[in-house]
Design an enzyme around this catalytic site. Structure first.
Site, mmCIF file in Angstrom:
data_model
loop_
_atom_site.group_PDB
_atom_site.id
_atom_site.type_symbol
_atom_site.label_atom_id
_atom_site.label_comp_id
_atom_site.label_asym_id
_atom_site.label_seq_id
_atom_site.Cartn_x
_atom_site.Cartn_y
_atom_site.Cartn_z
ATOM 1 N N MET A 1 -11.982 1.539 -0.115
ATOM 2 C CA MET A 1 -11.325 2.840 -0.097
ATOM 3 C C MET A 1 -11.859 3.654 -1.267
ATOM 4 O O MET A 1 -11.660 3.284 -2.424
ATOM 5 C CB MET A 1 -9.808 2.657 -0.192
ATOM 6 N N ARG B 1 -0.178 0.282 -0.550
ATOM 7 C CA ARG B 1 0.947 0.342 -1.479
ATOM 8 C C ARG B 1 1.887 -0.845 -1.296
ATOM 9 O O ARG B 1 2.360 -1.423 -2.277
ATOM 10 C CB ARG B 1 1.685 1.673 -1.318
ATOM 11 N N TYR C 1 -2.518 1.576 -10.084
ATOM 12 C CA TYR C 1 -3.332 2.004 -8.948
ATOM 13 C C TYR C 1 -2.531 2.144 -7.661
ATOM 14 O O TYR C 1 -1.373 1.774 -7.588
ATOM 15 C CB TYR C 1 -4.576 1.142 -8.771
ATOM 16 N N GLU C 2 -3.193 2.743 -6.665
ATOM 17 C CA GLU C 2 -2.578 3.120 -5.380
ATOM 18 C C GLU C 2 -1.385 4.055 -5.561
ATOM 19 O O GLU C 2 -0.383 3.966 -4.873
ATOM 20 C CB GLU C 2 -2.158 1.881 -4.583
ATOM 21 N N GLY C 3 -1.518 4.993 -6.500
ATOM 22 C CA GLY C 3 -0.439 5.920 -6.825
ATOM 23 C C GLY C 3 0.403 5.332 -7.925
ATOM 24 O O GLY C 3 1.117 4.349 -7.715
#
Length: 589
Positions: free
Chosen positions: A160, A301, A441-443
């Site tokens: 990603m 997430r 990470y991932e928001g």
């Protein structure tokens, strides 16, 4: 050494998250408890016997970059081959492309075990699974036919590619560009950073999913498109062709997860004499790439939340084992000769029980999120809307609370180990180092809290979250009338916590209705922890009602940790003004 807690995992899936009732109702077709137990048992064996022994090697050796190629630690490539040969990558993949189409709940349970055994290993397949879901939902039939089967099997891995040096969480600042080539393909140019497994030696091809802008794209996030860019071009017969114009220019030297290559990727720089411009194919519609990528990000997430659970479980096991071996001082409960094992000391017990309880709460929240995803897929009409809303509500909790728990529990594990925890010999420090990336990470977890307050509390016209609280209150009521010995003040503590949750929720919803959402953002992070603790207390109670052996831990959580909810409510309701006033002192002129 980590041992997969298969019984705890199976219990939480079946009796807390809802898998047993779904199986009994035939929700997942012919899937029954026997197959679920067999899958979990074999996943636990593989994690314990195959993955965990390579953890220290991976942490010590790390991934190495040489001539734009990444070499993974000794034995890791062979481990990955055994893992895909076992069919683990295909566990929840679509049947049409060789997957087993098993429930998400089963997939995330296996993810927990891979990540407990070695987080740096477990994170790679996570991204491939996310890529499979994004392609399955949004890609053209031609792209699906060419790429999905080998991604589902794990023969190829996916990535990603979002972040750029100037664009972290703010994707509106992306500069990578895509130029139409006139033949249905695009030429991709730009730099991406922090790309997990962007280059490695596990597979002979790597399929990158890349966000970029078309020449006439609108500004901001409305002008982002998603492209499939393979490391090697693929022929119509599935064979590998020429190397594409994409390469890894550097690896990050990280605090933890050393064996996971975190890459800087260069697109369109004329790698190895190639014509400049990495060849890519559009996924979905032009300028609608963010919607496609969010399919992958939501999957990721929840998977990152499982990393928090996983590290917490591994740290708890390690700390309990050490506390039973290490002898220090005297303890009133110890009647043996000499110094007592430190597990007899009340403060050590408090730390260990806190670790165990938080781990089980995070596991329950994450598995309930996975259950909601599964139910949304198999439902229709209003029921499907309900379960989609529930999955959306629980996703920020699963990601943020669980990863905070991973850090907190790993830190407590260091404390239990004392001075031995601060050195690398015991492995406790490595778990803490690994855990620290997951809240980022991932928001980031702050972004998850903002998402919860601004996008998830309004679900169902604002009513869905209150329906969720009503379900939790029913569990508290069941505890009160159960007459089971050992619950102590659990029902009272749950009632208090759920009352505080309702007050905080209505307060934030009113701020939003009054156009004062900025004040609500000040309380977003404490609110996320508040709702997670309150829900977790109810989930522990639900498990204790099903198995009386779990009552003691439930009571410990209710009477020792759940009181934090009241303080968090005060931060939500009263903290905005002081935060704004003090925050001004941090801002440079």
């Amino acid at each position: 050494m980590y041992r997969a807690p298969v019984e705890d995992i199976a219990f939480t899936l079946k009796h807390v998250a809802g898998m047993k009732s779904a199986l009994d109702a035939g929700t997942f077709g012919d899937l029954g408890e026997d197959l679920v137990d067999a899958v979990l048992s074999e996943a636990g064996r593989f994690a314990t016997e195959e993955v965990a022994p390579l953890y220290k090697i991976g942490d010590k050796q790390g991934a190495v970059l040489k001539d734009a190629a990444v070499i993974t630690p000794s034995g890791w490539k062979e481990l990955y081959r055994r893992w895909i040969d076992g069919g683990w990558n295909a566990l929840s993949g679509p049947e049409e492309f060789g997957g087993q189409a098993l429930p998400t709940m089963l997939g995330v349970a296996a993810l927990e075990m891979w990540n407990s055994a070695a987080m740096a290993f477990g994170i790679g397949p996570t991204l491939t699974m996310g890529a499979v879901e994004a392609l399955d939902k949004h890609a053209s039939e031609d792209l699906k036919a060419k790429y999905l089967k080998k991604l589902v099997s794990g023969e190829w891995m996916g990535t990603m590619n979002l972040t750029e040096p100037q664009a972290g969480s703010d994707l509106a600042a992306l500069r990578a560009r895509a130029e139409p080539a006139g033949d249905g393909t695009y030429r991709i140019f730009g730099q991406k950073i922090f790309i997990t497994y962007g280059e490695h030696d596990f597979t002979d091809n790597i399929i990158h999913l890349v966000l970029a802008r078309l020449p006439d794209a609108p500004a901001g996030t409305r002008g982002i498109s998603l492209f499939l860019v393979p490391k090697f071009l693929v022929g119509d017969d599935g064979s590998l062709g020429a190397r594409n114009d994409v390469f890894c220019s550097g690896l990050e030297h990280k605090l933890g997860i050393h064996a996971s290559p975190t890459c800087t990727m260069i697109y369109g720089d004329g790698f190895a004499g190639a014509e400049p411009g990495a060849i890519g194919w559009l996924i979905g519609e032009e300028n609608k790439g963010l919607a496609c990528m969010f399919t992958m990000m939501n999957n990721a997430r929840l998977a990152v939340g499982m990393q928090g659970v996983a590290v917490a479980e591994a740290a708890t096991q390690k700390a309990i084992a050490y506390a039973n071996e290490r002898r220090q001082g005297k303890a009133p409960s110890y009647t043996g000769a000499g110094m007592a094992p430190i597990v007899h000391h009340p403060d050590v017990q408090r730390n260990l029980l806190t670790m165990k309880a938080l781990t089980q709460v995070a596991r329950a929240i994450s598995y309930c999120c996975a259950h909601a995803i599964d139910m949304a897929r198999v439902s229709s009409g209003d029921e499907a809307v309900h379960w989609r809303d529930r999955a959306n509500l629980l996703t920020p909790l699963a990601k943020a609370f669980s990863t905070d728990v991973g850090v907190d529990v790993a830190s407590l594990g260091l404390q239990v180990h004392g001075g031995m925890g601060f050195i690398e010999e015991t492995g406790a420090a490595a778990l803490y180092r690994d855990a620290r990336i997951a809240p980022i990470y991932e928001g980031t977890n702050g972004i998850q809290a903002i998402d919860l307050v601004t996008r998830k509390l309004p679900l169902g016209g604002g009513d869905h979250v209150h329906g969720f609280v009503d379900e939790l209150a029913a569990v508290a009521g069941a505890v009160r009338i159960s007459n089971l010995q050992g619950f102590g003040r659990t029902a009272d503590a749950l009632d208090q916590a759920l009352g505080d949750l309702t007050q905080a929720t209505r307060f934030l919803q009113k701020l939003s209705a009054d156009g004062r959402s900025d004040e609500g953002l000040a309380g977003a992070t404490p609110y996320l922890r508040l709702i997670s603790l309150a829900a977790g207390g109810a989930y522990l109670a639900q498990g204790a009602l099903a198995d009386q052996a779990r009552i003691a831990l439930c009571r410990f959580f209710a009477e020792n940790l759940l009181g934090e909810v009241s303080a968090l409510k005060q931060r939500v309701v009263d903290g905005a003004e002081s935060l704004a006033a003090a925050g001004k002192t941090l801002i440079s002129a």
